[in-house]
Design a protein around this motif. Sequence first.
Motif, PDB file in Angstrom:
ATOM      1  N   PRO A  57     -20.144  -0.295  -7.007  1.00  0.00           N
ATOM      2  CA  PRO A  57     -18.794  -0.527  -6.466  1.00  0.00           C
ATOM      3  C   PRO A  57     -18.794  -1.623  -5.410  1.00  0.00           C
ATOM      4  N   GLU A  58     -19.831  -1.687  -4.586  1.00  0.00           N
ATOM      5  CA  GLU A  58     -19.898  -2.723  -3.554  1.00  0.00           C
ATOM      6  C   GLU A  58     -19.954  -4.104  -4.185  1.00  0.00           C
ATOM      7  N   GLU A  59     -20.721  -4.208  -5.280  1.00  0.00           N
ATOM      8  CA  GLU A  59     -20.823  -5.504  -5.943  1.00  0.00           C
ATOM      9  C   GLU A  59     -19.483  -5.899  -6.585  1.00  0.00           C
ATOM     10  N   VAL A  60     -18.794  -4.918  -7.170  1.00  0.00           N
ATOM     11  CA  VAL A  60     -17.480  -5.208  -7.777  1.00  0.00           C
ATOM     12  C   VAL A  60     -16.527  -5.733  -6.707  1.00  0.00           C
ATOM     13  N   MET A  61     -16.457  -5.055  -5.568  1.00  0.00           N
ATOM     14  CA  MET A  61     -15.519  -5.482  -4.525  1.00  0.00           C
ATOM     15  C   MET A  61     -15.913  -6.846  -3.954  1.00  0.00           C
ATOM     16  N   ALA A  62     -17.216  -7.049  -3.779  1.00  0.00           N
ATOM     17  CA  ALA A  62     -17.669  -8.336  -3.237  1.00  0.00           C
ATOM     18  C   ALA A  62     -17.350  -9.471  -4.212  1.00  0.00           C
ATOM     19  N   ARG A  63     -17.599  -9.222  -5.492  1.00  0.00           N
ATOM     20  CA  ARG A  63     -17.311 -10.259  -6.494  1.00  0.00           C
ATOM     21  C   ARG A  63     -15.814 -10.530  -6.599  1.00  0.00           C
ATOM     22  N   MET A  64     -15.012  -9.469  -6.535  1.00  0.00           N
ATOM     23  CA  MET A  64     -13.555  -9.679  -6.611  1.00  0.00           C
ATOM     24  C   MET A  64     -13.063 -10.437  -5.379  1.00  0.00           C
ATOM     25  N   HIS A  65     -13.642 -10.155  -4.226  1.00  0.00           N
ATOM     26  CA  HIS A  65     -13.336 -10.938  -3.024  1.00  0.00           C
ATOM     27  C   HIS A  65     -13.614 -12.420  -3.266  1.00  0.00           C
ATOM     28  N   ARG A  66     -14.787 -12.694  -3.828  1.00  0.00           N
ATOM     29  CA  ARG A  66     -15.173 -14.085  -4.060  1.00  0.00           C
ATOM     30  C   ARG A  66     -14.251 -14.749  -5.086  1.00  0.00           C
ATOM     31  N   LEU A  67     -13.943 -14.022  -6.173  1.00  0.00           N
ATOM     32  CA  LEU A  67     -13.070 -14.599  -7.208  1.00  0.00           C
ATOM     33  C   LEU A  67     -11.671 -14.874  -6.662  1.00  0.00           C
ATOM     34  N   LEU A  68     -11.210 -14.010  -5.759  1.00  0.00           N
ATOM     35  CA  LEU A  68      -9.920 -14.246  -5.097  1.00  0.00           C
ATOM     36  C   LEU A  68      -9.994 -15.491  -4.222  1.00  0.00           C
ATOM     37  N   ALA A  69     -11.072 -15.587  -3.435  1.00  0.00           N
ATOM     38  CA  ALA A  69     -11.219 -16.728  -2.515  1.00  0.00           C
ATOM     39  C   ALA A  69     -11.302 -18.036  -3.290  1.00  0.00           C
ATOM     40  N   GLU A  70     -11.960 -17.992  -4.464  1.00  0.00           N
ATOM     41  CA  GLU A  70     -12.108 -19.199  -5.280  1.00  0.00           C
ATOM     42  C   GLU A  70     -10.862 -19.509  -6.110  1.00  0.00           C
TER      43      GLU A  70
END
Lengths: 157, 152
Positions: free
Chosen positions: A34-47
């Motif tokens: 779950p931590e990786e999913v949230m971190a990746r979604m954060h990054r995809l949002l930022a990008e």
Amino acid sequence: MDEADRRIVAATQDGLPLVPRPYHAVAAAAGLTPEEVMARMHRLLAEGAIRRIGAVPNHYALGYRFNGMAVWEVAEERVDALGARIAALGLSSHCYRRPRHPPDWPYNLFTMVHGRTREEALHWVETIAVVLGEAVRAREVLFSSRILKKTGLRLVG
Amino acid sequence: MVPLDETDRRLLDDFQRDLPLEPRPYAAMARELGLEEAEVIARLAALQDCGAISRIGAVVRPNTAGRSTLAAMAVPADRLEEVGALVAALPEVNHCYEREHRLNLWFVVTAAGAVGVAAALARAAAATGLPVLDLPLEAEYRIDLGFPLRWT
């Protein structure tokens, strides 16, 4: 997007589950933590690869029954500047440049407007027309009359 | 039209974007709205069931996770049912609708790559015997704030 990002998108394309810990459910489906999913979604949002995460309204069910695709023929050298101005008005849900196929289809700027009545939708079209001004060489409004199929993003093959 | 109360409207107005990226996002929304997590979940489920929202989810930038295009066909009136059904049945077609125009059938094709998109357009043309106008996205102009809903 890498392979894990794509698995996250695939796991969310029908929507996040309405359970207390939805990202945990996405993680289980994507084979990630779950931590990786949230971190990746954060990054995809930022990008910008993910535009937003939230409730996706259905305009039609909310009373916006009139969907008009207003298409405009404007000079190629002006379309990008004008498209940006139209988008900034916030009157259209989508504003795109697409290729012209003259003579039958000379339009290169597409704007989508929504109204609770046809008149309301046309009012937004006229407001856009004022901003585009004399840059417009030709235009039409295509109202949708029937939806035959609508699903979320689907990736096939 | 779906009847919505004030709380439903706030859910729609405030959370078209920025669903919290934390372990319990609905609990975070509930705190902002002064509700219980279970009520937020129940209301979102009800909004989804009645069709007011199509889903709670991520909106992905076009041509990021795959490739897509907008296509149009000029279908003779007496073939519209048949051709519409053929096109809508293609698995790559995720949105298909009629518009009031000579080009009266419009659809969005999405696939993992450009080859898949081209193949789907070719199948649409072959299955119907009608030419397909391919109108891929060349540029997108936006400030993405969601679509402002006017309640009155």
